[in-house]
Design a protein around this motif. Sequence first.
Motif, PDB file in Angstrom:
ATOM      1  N   SER A 114       0.807  -1.362   0.125  1.00  0.00           N
ATOM      2  CA  SER A 114       0.060   0.140   0.080  1.00  0.00           C
ATOM      3  C   SER A 114       0.839   1.317   0.031  1.00  0.00           C
ATOM      4  CB  SER A 114      -0.823   0.118   1.084  1.00  0.00           C
ATOM      5  OG  SER A 114      -0.125   0.025   2.487  1.00  0.00           O
ATOM      6  N   ARG A 115       1.979   1.153   0.730  1.00  0.00           N
ATOM      7  CA  ARG A 115       2.810   2.543   0.684  1.00  0.00           C
ATOM      8  C   ARG A 115       3.599   2.516  -0.386  1.00  0.00           C
ATOM      9  NH1 ARG A 115       6.614   3.007   4.798  1.00  0.00           N
ATOM     10  NH2 ARG A 115       6.881   5.158   4.095  1.00  0.00           N
ATOM     11  N   THR A 116       4.029   1.388  -0.934  1.00  0.00           N
ATOM     12  CA  THR A 116       4.824   1.278  -2.187  1.00  0.00           C
ATOM     13  C   THR A 116       3.867   1.868  -3.429  1.00  0.00           C
ATOM     14  OG1 THR A 116       5.783  -0.767  -1.298  1.00  0.00           O
ATOM     15  CG2 THR A 116       6.250  -0.195  -3.728  1.00  0.00           C
ATOM     16  N   LYS A 117       2.673   1.561  -3.477  1.00  0.00           N
ATOM     17  CA  LYS A 117       1.673   1.945  -4.239  1.00  0.00           C
ATOM     18  C   LYS A 117       1.839   3.555  -4.570  1.00  0.00           C
ATOM     19  CE  LYS A 117      -3.230   1.673  -5.252  1.00  0.00           C
ATOM     20  NZ  LYS A 117      -3.463   1.478  -6.426  1.00  0.00           N
ATOM     21  N   LYS A 118       1.873   4.114  -3.327  1.00  0.00           N
ATOM     22  CA  LYS A 118       1.906   5.726  -3.661  1.00  0.00           C
ATOM     23  C   LYS A 118       3.275   6.243  -4.119  1.00  0.00           C
ATOM     24  CE  LYS A 118      -1.240   6.374   0.381  1.00  0.00           C
ATOM     25  NZ  LYS A 118      -1.086   5.823   1.801  1.00  0.00           N
ATOM     26  N   ALA A 119       4.373   5.406  -3.886  1.00  0.00           N
ATOM     27  CA  ALA A 119       5.726   5.855  -4.524  1.00  0.00           C
ATOM     28  C   ALA A 119       5.997   5.552  -5.867  1.00  0.00           C
ATOM     29  CB  ALA A 119       6.588   5.510  -3.232  1.00  0.00           C
ATOM     30  N   ASP A 120       5.323   4.454  -5.947  1.00  0.00           N
ATOM     31  CA  ASP A 120       5.898   3.757  -7.350  1.00  0.00           C
ATOM     32  C   ASP A 120       4.760   3.560  -8.434  1.00  0.00           C
ATOM     33  OD1 ASP A 120       7.332   2.247  -9.207  1.00  0.00           O
ATOM     34  OD2 ASP A 120       7.194   0.406  -8.202  1.00  0.00           O
ATOM     35  N   LYS A 439      16.049  14.083   3.318  1.00  0.00           N
ATOM     36  CA  LYS A 439      15.593  15.618   3.153  1.00  0.00           C
ATOM     37  C   LYS A 439      14.309  15.993   2.448  1.00  0.00           C
ATOM     38  CE  LYS A 439      20.178  17.483   3.014  1.00  0.00           C
ATOM     39  NZ  LYS A 439      21.377  17.395   1.902  1.00  0.00           N
ATOM     40  N   GLU A 440      13.823  15.199   1.638  1.00  0.00           N
ATOM     41  CA  GLU A 440      12.456  15.421   0.857  1.00  0.00           C
ATOM     42  C   GLU A 440      11.360  15.076   1.842  1.00  0.00           C
ATOM     43  OE1 GLU A 440      12.603  13.001  -2.606  1.00  0.00           O
ATOM     44  OE2 GLU A 440      14.216  14.139  -3.534  1.00  0.00           O
ATOM     45  N   GLY A 441      11.746  14.048   2.675  1.00  0.00           N
ATOM     46  CA  GLY A 441      10.724  13.721   3.747  1.00  0.00           C
ATOM     47  C   GLY A 441       9.330  13.234   2.915  1.00  0.00           C
ATOM     48  N   SER A 442       9.294  12.643   2.044  1.00  0.00           N
ATOM     49  CA  SER A 442       8.397  12.408   1.260  1.00  0.00           C
ATOM     50  C   SER A 442       7.877  10.868   1.392  1.00  0.00           C
ATOM     51  CB  SER A 442       8.502  12.719  -0.295  1.00  0.00           C
ATOM     52  OG  SER A 442       9.605  11.980  -1.122  1.00  0.00           O
ATOM     53  N   GLU A 443       6.908  10.596   0.626  1.00  0.00           N
ATOM     54  CA  GLU A 443       6.493   9.226   0.511  1.00  0.00           C
ATOM     55  C   GLU A 443       7.421   8.345  -0.370  1.00  0.00           C
ATOM     56  OE1 GLU A 443       3.994   7.622   1.837  1.00  0.00           O
ATOM     57  OE2 GLU A 443       2.404   9.115   2.240  1.00  0.00           O
ATOM     58  N   ALA A 444       8.488   8.921  -1.093  1.00  0.00           N
ATOM     59  CA  ALA A 444       9.316   8.288  -2.185  1.00  0.00           C
ATOM     60  C   ALA A 444      10.212   7.169  -1.549  1.00  0.00           C
ATOM     61  CB  ALA A 444      10.283   9.361  -2.702  1.00  0.00           C
ATOM     62  N   GLU A 445      10.481   7.206  -0.097  1.00  0.00           N
ATOM     63  CA  GLU A 445      11.108   6.148   0.348  1.00  0.00           C
ATOM     64  C   GLU A 445      10.518   4.652   0.380  1.00  0.00           C
ATOM     65  OE1 GLU A 445      11.561   6.975   4.438  1.00  0.00           O
ATOM     66  OE2 GLU A 445       9.649   5.640   4.818  1.00  0.00           O
ATOM     67  N   ALA A 446       9.022   4.786   0.184  1.00  0.00           N
ATOM     68  CA  ALA A 446       8.203   3.475   0.206  1.00  0.00           C
ATOM     69  C   ALA A 446       8.667   2.747  -1.214  1.00  0.00           C
ATOM     70  CB  ALA A 446       7.082   3.831   0.581  1.00  0.00           C
ATOM     71  N   ALA A 447       9.247   3.292  -2.235  1.00  0.00           N
ATOM     72  CA  ALA A 447       9.415   2.722  -3.218  1.00  0.00           C
ATOM     73  C   ALA A 447      10.694   1.602  -3.325  1.00  0.00           C
ATOM     74  CB  ALA A 447       9.836   3.875  -4.643  1.00  0.00           C
TER      75      ALA A 447
END
Length: 526
Positions: A114-120, A439-447
């Motif tokens: 579910s988190r990966t979905k937001k990032a990838d 730094k970005e503190g975004s959802e991107a890490e979940a990818a």
Amino acid sequence: QVVPVNGGKVVVRETQDESSTWPINVDGIDQEVVDKMVYDALVWSSIHGLVVGDRSVQRSSTVPGVGLVHAPFALLPMPFPATQLNQANELAPIFNELVDRVSLDAKFLQDSLSRTKKADPFTSRLLDIHAKMLEINKKEEIRLGLHRSDYMLDEQTKLLLQIEMNTISSSFAGLSGLVGKLHRSLLSNYGEFLGLDSKRIPDNAAVSQFSMALARAWTEYNNPRAVVLFVVQAEERNMYDQHWLSTTLKEKYPLLFSIYCIKKFVCYGTLISICPCETEDNKYKSFCIGFIETSKIDAEAELLPDGTLVMGGQVIGIVYFRAGYTPNDYPSEAEWRARLLMEQSSAIKCPSISYHLVGTKKVQQELAKPNVLERFLDDKEDIAKLRKCFAGLWSLDDSDIVKKAIEKPELFVMKPQREGGGNNIYGNDVRETLIKLQKEGSEAEAAYILMQRLFPAVSTTFLMREGICYKDDTISELGVYGAYLRNNEKVILNDQCGYLMRTKVSSSDEGGVAAGFAVLDSLYLT
Ligand code: ADP
Ligand code: MG
Ligand code: MG
């Protein structure tokens, strides 16, 4: 002492001496002998079809028979402990079962990703197809998996640890067995001189076992007019690996495929390989629905009211994917529509969308968490065997691990949800990427996931690439193929199906053969 192979089971006669010296000393081999072996190996690979398309020839990735070059291979087999091969073989049916069980737990798949979905976006599209299948309550009664679980033998711990599980487009079942045959042939000529015994190279029946699994699945589909569809990339230098599989299938099961041989497809029997490329000499153009143009998919593929998938007037019994695992395979909406259409159909998908998702790195990491395997498997011993081969795997929301990885990035590999090699992040790039993501503190890490970096033993080997022999320090990765076929409650096949050994220069991070980092190898059991 090892008596090699007997239906995949290796019999070890005596307890092994861990400290026994490496049986192959490449530095001790006379240059003249090396030259002779190189020549013989190049001849052997050319006349036995251990080949790929030559990147310097433009049409080599679209037209069979044009611009062939030997596949990259190691000149001599790689010493490997029989006990660990047995271990990897034993794991194959357990992993097959695990994939099947996890594939049935739609909530687990959706939640894990579910988190990966937001990032990838790519994983997101796959999950959308999965969600649509849930919505229409689509059940896959016949399930076919042609998997490959990859391992490295960690030098420090001596543990066989899993790199990843491939559930889509597991490649090299066609070519890997040839490398063992090539090495046996070389050792039957030079073995005595080198002090090596060709019988120590285990059998590798990957291609016949995978084709048998496809044939058994075809039988389960139970429509004598149905065909097997190979979905391939428009340009594929590794096409001969695929042709080895389709040709073996046709040759080993002639009755199955020739009775309903239709003239138009005489080239492939009733086994159609649908290639999206359009070459001037492609006679089967009208059936090239492939993944490229919407108009063609709409024109060629249809879903009958009962779910039967029909293309070019042919009922498709099995869709075997050798494409569709990378975003590059979906340049437009048309390809996603095609994937969805196939998924909705009653054809056996190898893999189904669920099987595909089980093979993601994120799911691998979720399965390695405490008490997760227990959700899917009952047998305690099986669970212990799987867990023993799990390396450290973490999500990036684990701040302690992220901190450690920033301090010591060389001990980690950072992986996005991608297949096909060349996508991972290593070394200092791990640090930089992690800091950037923080730094970005975004959802991107979940990818991404983080994985413990494995360090196999380094040995000096001869590597053959484009007719040139290189001597280099190398490490190896063992893959074991597995086939699983199930019809409702009945498990029809659940076997290990031979191996793939890949050897790469130890200074290179990535390991793909097709991606140009590694060579095909075989095993010399110790
Ligand atoms: P892909 O699905 O793209 O093949 P992998 O997880 O197999 O992704 O990674 C690609 C390659 O990177 C592997 O073949 C291996 O050579 C290397 N690699 C992956 N994970 C590790 C690891 N934990 N330690 C060392 N090397 C690794
Ligand atoms: Mg993979
Ligand atoms: Mg891999």
